[in-house]
Design a protein around this motif. Structure first.
Motif, PDB file in Angstrom:
ATOM      1  N   ILE A  12     -80.996 -10.247  20.971  1.00 28.84           N
ATOM      2  CA  ILE A  12     -81.839  -9.278  20.290  1.00 28.84           C
ATOM      3  C   ILE A  12     -83.257  -9.317  20.861  1.00 28.84           C
ATOM      4  O   ILE A  12     -83.805 -10.395  21.090  1.00 28.84           O
ATOM      5  CB  ILE A  12     -81.819  -9.568  18.768  1.00 28.84           C
ATOM      6  CG1 ILE A  12     -82.535  -8.505  17.978  1.00 28.84           C
ATOM      7  CG2 ILE A  12     -82.346 -10.944  18.455  1.00 28.84           C
ATOM      8  CD1 ILE A  12     -82.279  -8.623  16.480  1.00 28.84           C
ATOM      9  N   GLN A  62     -81.619   1.972  15.776  1.00 30.71           N
ATOM     10  CA  GLN A  62     -80.843   0.729  15.823  1.00 30.71           C
ATOM     11  C   GLN A  62     -79.425   1.058  16.272  1.00 30.71           C
ATOM     12  O   GLN A  62     -78.684   1.733  15.567  1.00 30.71           O
ATOM     13  CB  GLN A  62     -80.845   0.051  14.449  1.00 30.71           C
ATOM     14  CG  GLN A  62     -80.167  -1.305  14.465  1.00 30.71           C
ATOM     15  CD  GLN A  62     -80.353  -2.067  13.154  1.00 30.71           C
ATOM     16  OE1 GLN A  62     -81.332  -1.888  12.455  1.00 30.71           O
ATOM     17  NE2 GLN A  62     -79.391  -2.907  12.831  1.00 30.71           N
ATOM     18  N   MET A  65     -75.432  -3.312  14.565  1.00 32.75           N
ATOM     19  CA  MET A  65     -75.831  -4.046  13.367  1.00 32.75           C
ATOM     20  C   MET A  65     -75.056  -5.361  13.326  1.00 32.75           C
ATOM     21  O   MET A  65     -73.830  -5.378  13.470  1.00 32.75           O
ATOM     22  CB  MET A  65     -75.562  -3.251  12.094  1.00 32.75           C
ATOM     23  CG  MET A  65     -76.028  -3.992  10.842  1.00 32.75           C
ATOM     24  SD  MET A  65     -76.001  -3.002   9.331  1.00 32.75           S
ATOM     25  CE  MET A  65     -74.278  -2.562   9.210  1.00 32.75           C
ATOM     26  N   THR A 104     -83.318  -6.561   5.922  1.00 32.95           N
ATOM     27  CA  THR A 104     -83.964  -6.140   7.167  1.00 32.95           C
ATOM     28  C   THR A 104     -84.840  -7.278   7.643  1.00 32.95           C
ATOM     29  O   THR A 104     -85.660  -7.802   6.877  1.00 32.95           O
ATOM     30  CB  THR A 104     -84.798  -4.858   6.943  1.00 32.95           C
ATOM     31  OG1 THR A 104     -83.921  -3.834   6.456  1.00 32.95           O
ATOM     32  CG2 THR A 104     -85.454  -4.396   8.228  1.00 32.95           C
ATOM     33  N   ASN A 109     -84.740  -4.873  12.006  1.00 39.92           N
ATOM     34  CA  ASN A 109     -83.298  -4.788  12.227  1.00 39.92           C
ATOM     35  C   ASN A 109     -82.547  -4.980  10.915  1.00 39.92           C
ATOM     36  O   ASN A 109     -82.697  -6.004  10.255  1.00 39.92           O
ATOM     37  CB  ASN A 109     -82.844  -5.863  13.221  1.00 39.92           C
ATOM     38  CG  ASN A 109     -83.555  -5.736  14.543  1.00 39.92           C
ATOM     39  OD1 ASN A 109     -83.386  -4.755  15.255  1.00 39.92           O
ATOM     40  ND2 ASN A 109     -84.385  -6.721  14.859  1.00 39.92           N
ATOM     41  N   ARG A 110     -81.729  -3.998  10.563  1.00 40.41           N
ATOM     42  CA  ARG A 110     -80.912  -4.101   9.349  1.00 40.41           C
ATOM     43  C   ARG A 110     -79.720  -5.008   9.651  1.00 40.41           C
ATOM     44  O   ARG A 110     -79.044  -4.871  10.677  1.00 40.41           O
ATOM     45  CB  ARG A 110     -80.428  -2.710   8.941  1.00 40.41           C
ATOM     46  CG  ARG A 110     -79.601  -2.678   7.671  1.00 40.41           C
ATOM     47  CD  ARG A 110     -79.329  -1.215   7.324  1.00 40.41           C
ATOM     48  NE  ARG A 110     -78.249  -1.036   6.403  1.00 40.41           N
ATOM     49  CZ  ARG A 110     -78.406  -0.681   5.122  1.00 40.41           C
ATOM     50  NH1 ARG A 110     -79.617  -0.474   4.646  1.00 40.41           N
ATOM     51  NH2 ARG A 110     -77.359  -0.517   4.349  1.00 40.41           N
TER      52      ARG A 110
END
Length: 117
Positions: A12, A62, A65, A104, A109-110
């Motif tokens: 990430i 995004q 996930m 989040t 980022n969720r």
């Protein structure tokens, strides 16, 4: 035919990698070593492509996930709220699959949290 064995890593981008790593450690208990290696518990992993226009991931920017399996969804969500994390109010239950909640991270980022049925 050769097949993949499982998820080998999740990478990430972060404006502050050290701070984001600390958030995952302190809020979610993800205790990776100095190389980022984390020994997770055995269990199912879902691989599911979604439609391009989905809002399930939160922000349209995004593209993926991360979903973490948790033992007790309510306890995890309460822990995250106590630490000041941005936790969605709603949860979802799917018969035979389990319960879901969302948080989040500080970079926007969720993340989905899943308590298996």
């Amino acid at each position: 035919m050769e097949r993949v064995l499982g998820i080998g890593g999740y990478f990430i981008r972060a404006a502050d990698p050290a701070a984001l790593g600390a958030w995952y450690r302190d809020c979610l208990g993800l205790d990776a070593d100095d190389n980022g290696v984390w020994q997770q518990q055995p269990g199912p992993t879902v691989f599911a492509p979604f439609e391009t226009g989905t809002d399930y991931f939160g922000s349209k920017s995004q593209q993926t996930m991360l979903n973490f399996r948790v033992r007790d969804l309510d306890a995890m969500l309460a822990q995250l709220r106590d630490k000041g994390a941005e936790v969605a109010e709603e949860t979802q239950e799917m018969d035979g699959v389990g319960r879901f909640g969302w948080v989040t991270d500080p970079e926007g980022n969720r993340i989905e949290l899943w308590q298996s049925a």
